[in-house]
Design a protein around this motif. Structure first.
Motif, PDB file in Angstrom:
ATOM      1  N   ILE A  53       3.553   1.266   0.437  1.00 26.40           N
ATOM      2  CA  ILE A  53       3.635   1.568  -0.991  1.00 26.40           C
ATOM      3  C   ILE A  53       3.598   0.311  -1.851  1.00 26.40           C
ATOM      4  O   ILE A  53       3.193   0.357  -3.019  1.00 26.40           O
ATOM      5  N   PRO A 109      -1.630  -0.287  -2.822  1.00 24.64           N
ATOM      6  CA  PRO A 109      -2.222   0.027  -4.135  1.00 24.64           C
ATOM      7  C   PRO A 109      -3.083  -1.105  -4.698  1.00 24.64           C
ATOM      8  O   PRO A 109      -4.189  -0.858  -5.192  1.00 24.64           O
ATOM      9  N   LEU A 164      11.641   7.643  -4.506  1.00 24.93           N
ATOM     10  CA  LEU A 164      10.243   7.513  -4.874  1.00 24.93           C
ATOM     11  C   LEU A 164       9.783   8.696  -5.720  1.00 24.93           C
ATOM     12  O   LEU A 164       9.076   8.527  -6.722  1.00 24.93           O
ATOM     13  N   ILE A 205       8.424   8.506  -9.637  1.00 25.58           N
ATOM     14  CA  ILE A 205       7.127   9.074 -10.020  1.00 25.58           C
ATOM     15  C   ILE A 205       7.307  10.160 -11.076  1.00 25.58           C
ATOM     16  O   ILE A 205       6.556  10.227 -12.061  1.00 25.58           O
ATOM     17  N   GLY A 212       1.678   8.232  -5.507  1.00 25.60           N
ATOM     18  CA  GLY A 212       2.148   6.975  -6.076  1.00 25.60           C
ATOM     19  C   GLY A 212       1.018   6.145  -6.647  1.00 25.60           C
ATOM     20  O   GLY A 212       1.150   5.526  -7.711  1.00 25.60           O
ATOM     21  N   VAL A 213      -0.141   6.111  -5.962  1.00 30.25           N
ATOM     22  CA  VAL A 213      -1.294   5.360  -6.453  1.00 30.25           C
ATOM     23  C   VAL A 213      -1.838   5.998  -7.724  1.00 30.25           C
ATOM     24  O   VAL A 213      -2.194   5.292  -8.687  1.00 30.25           O
ATOM     25  N   ALA A 216       0.510   4.998 -10.516  1.00 26.55           N
ATOM     26  CA  ALA A 216       0.336   3.594 -10.915  1.00 26.55           C
ATOM     27  C   ALA A 216      -0.950   3.404 -11.707  1.00 26.55           C
ATOM     28  O   ALA A 216      -0.976   2.688 -12.723  1.00 26.55           O
ATOM     29  N   VAL A 247      -3.390  -2.847 -11.794  1.00 25.54           N
ATOM     30  CA  VAL A 247      -2.960  -2.540 -10.425  1.00 25.54           C
ATOM     31  C   VAL A 247      -3.571  -3.533  -9.436  1.00 25.54           C
ATOM     32  O   VAL A 247      -2.898  -4.006  -8.510  1.00 25.54           O
ATOM     33  N   PHE A 269       3.424  -1.590  -7.634  1.00 19.31           N
ATOM     34  CA  PHE A 269       4.384  -0.499  -7.749  1.00 19.31           C
ATOM     35  C   PHE A 269       5.710  -1.000  -8.317  1.00 19.31           C
ATOM     36  O   PHE A 269       6.420  -0.274  -9.001  1.00 19.31           O
ATOM     37  N   HIS A 270       6.036  -2.249  -8.046  1.00 15.03           N
ATOM     38  CA  HIS A 270       7.231  -2.842  -8.635  1.00 15.03           C
ATOM     39  C   HIS A 270       7.068  -2.971 -10.146  1.00 15.03           C
ATOM     40  O   HIS A 270       7.980  -2.648 -10.916  1.00 15.03           O
ATOM     41  N   PHE A 313       5.027  -1.169 -11.964  1.00 10.29           N
ATOM     42  CA  PHE A 313       4.996   0.214 -12.447  1.00 10.29           C
ATOM     43  C   PHE A 313       6.414   0.738 -12.679  1.00 10.29           C
ATOM     44  O   PHE A 313       6.697   1.404 -13.679  1.00 10.29           O
ATOM     45  N   THR A 314       7.322   0.430 -11.781  1.00 11.61           N
ATOM     46  CA  THR A 314       8.706   0.884 -11.917  1.00 11.61           C
ATOM     47  C   THR A 314       9.363   0.300 -13.158  1.00 11.61           C
ATOM     48  O   THR A 314      10.158   0.969 -13.831  1.00 11.61           O
TER      49      THR A 314
END
Length: 373
Positions: A25, A29, A156, A160, A231-232, A235, A244, A251-252, A254-255
């Motif tokens: 994850i 991405p 997760l 999301i 998840g992708v 993002a 991306v 993903f970090h 994105f969070t």
């Protein structure tokens, strides 16, 4: 038998899921978005299905060689000396993977959270914990995972879900704009991650119902594919393919964009907590496979004798193999998929299958094995 514990098909499927999803994850991405752009989510899902090919071969071999794992039927199929060489090759694979996973963990922690802490502190701290788990045995690892997998999946899904209000699905367009080749190129990395299910060949004999290995593994692979693809998509819909692909841990980032009324924000610790827990389990699984395999190849009566020496080797390799996180990312995106798939995830398993069939059909060798429950 070096391992006396038993795990259920459900626990097996959960271990397959965590062994794939724990690291995929964070790294995949960016790799898929670089190759496929807007269609990165298609690359992710397409590549994930490759794991089913490896799983099918591994499951078939377990039926043909009941009660034997990868290191044991290597000698049955190829003879003692060639079989031991192939066994050592897989010991190296699992040890190499432990070193890579530990380095991924160390680089993520030093890059995103604690840049002033030496890399070796994170790497060897993780390995000490994993060595403890490996010494406790397969059954203990599976039981720990039953709790940790709930945390990983729940957090997760929460992240999301909270991001949906910020989605712009227009960022996923134009759909299929560059044709099939970029999608296939981007699919190589997720294919390599899901091909890691080859480790299942080591533990199928320790399942309570070995005949359910394919169904259990397929559940873990498909679950990982769906969650990763979601998840992708999330993002891409929040950051767009350019961002991306340009960040090492998208993903970090994105969070960090999640902000619900200035009350629910700063979810980075959630990512760190779930990722550390998942990486601990994934490292323990491959560390266990390397230890058990080396003990079987060497004919030892106890695999715990080699746990600490292998841990020292893995920790040293995790620091020496890559000069920095940039080289690690390039290796994971460009070299690792071709190397691991061609040799370990598809090449050697296919050779096992072919030689088994040739010896059965042409030379009349009986390997035994009817499908087991």
């Amino acid at each position: 038998m070096l391992e006396k514990g038993k795990i259920s098909p459900r626990q097996t499927g959960q271990l397959v899921f965590i062994s794939i999803h724990a690291t995929i994850i964070l790294f995949v991405p960016a790799i898929t978005a670089t190759a496929a752009g807007h269609d990165a989510w298609l690359s992710t899902f397409t590549g994930s299905l490759f794991g089913l090919v490896t799983l099918a071969i591994v499951s078939w071999l377990s039926v043909k060689h009941p009660g034997q794992n990868l290191f044991q039927y290597s000698e049955t199929v190829f003879g003692k000396y060639i079989g031991k060489l192939i066994g050592l090759a897989y010991v190296w694979l699992f040890l190499h993977m432990v070193a890579i996973i530990v380095r991924e963990f160390g680089d993520f922690m030093t890059t995103s959270f604690m840049p002033n802490t030496p890399l070796s502190v994170f790497n060897f701290s993780l390995l000490v914990l994993c060595a403890w788990a490996v010494i406790a045995g397969l059954e203990a690892i599976a039981r720990m995972n039953e709790f940790i997998i709930i945390l990983v999946v729940s957090f997760l899904l929460l992240i999301i879900t909270l991001s949906i209000g910020r989605w712009d699905l227009g960022l996923l367009l134009p759909f299929y704009s560059r044709g099939i080749m970029p999608i296939l190129e981007g699919a190589q990395a997720p294919a390599a991650w899901h091909g890691e299910v080859v480790w299942l060949a080591v533990i199928i004999p320790f399942m309570t119902r070995p005949g359910r290995a394919f169904l259990a593994g397929a559940g873990g692979i498909i679950g990982s594919a769906i969650l990763l693809t979601t998840g992708v998509v999330a993002a891409l819909a929040v950051l767009g393919p350019e961002l991306v692909s340009s960040f090492r841990f998208p993903f970090h980032l994105f969070t960090r964009t999640i902000n619900i009324g200035d009350l629910l924000t700063r979810f980075e610790p959630v990512v760190m907590t779930t990722w550390v827990a998942g990486v601990f389990l994934k490292t323990s699984i491959f560390y266990y496979c390397a230890s058990l395999g080396l003990a079987q190849v060497l004919g030892l009566s106890e695999y715990r004798l080699v746990v600490l020496p292998l841990g020292v080797m893995a920790g040293t390799l995790s620091i020496l193999l890559f000069p920095d996180v940039t080289v690690l990312s390039q290796f994971l995106g460009e070299i690792w998929p071709r190397y691991s798939i061609s040799i370990y995830f598809l090449g050697l398993p296919s050779l096992f299958l072919a030689v088994t069939l040739i010896r059965e059909k042409i030379f009349g060798t009986k390997f035994g094995g009817t499908k087991r429950d």
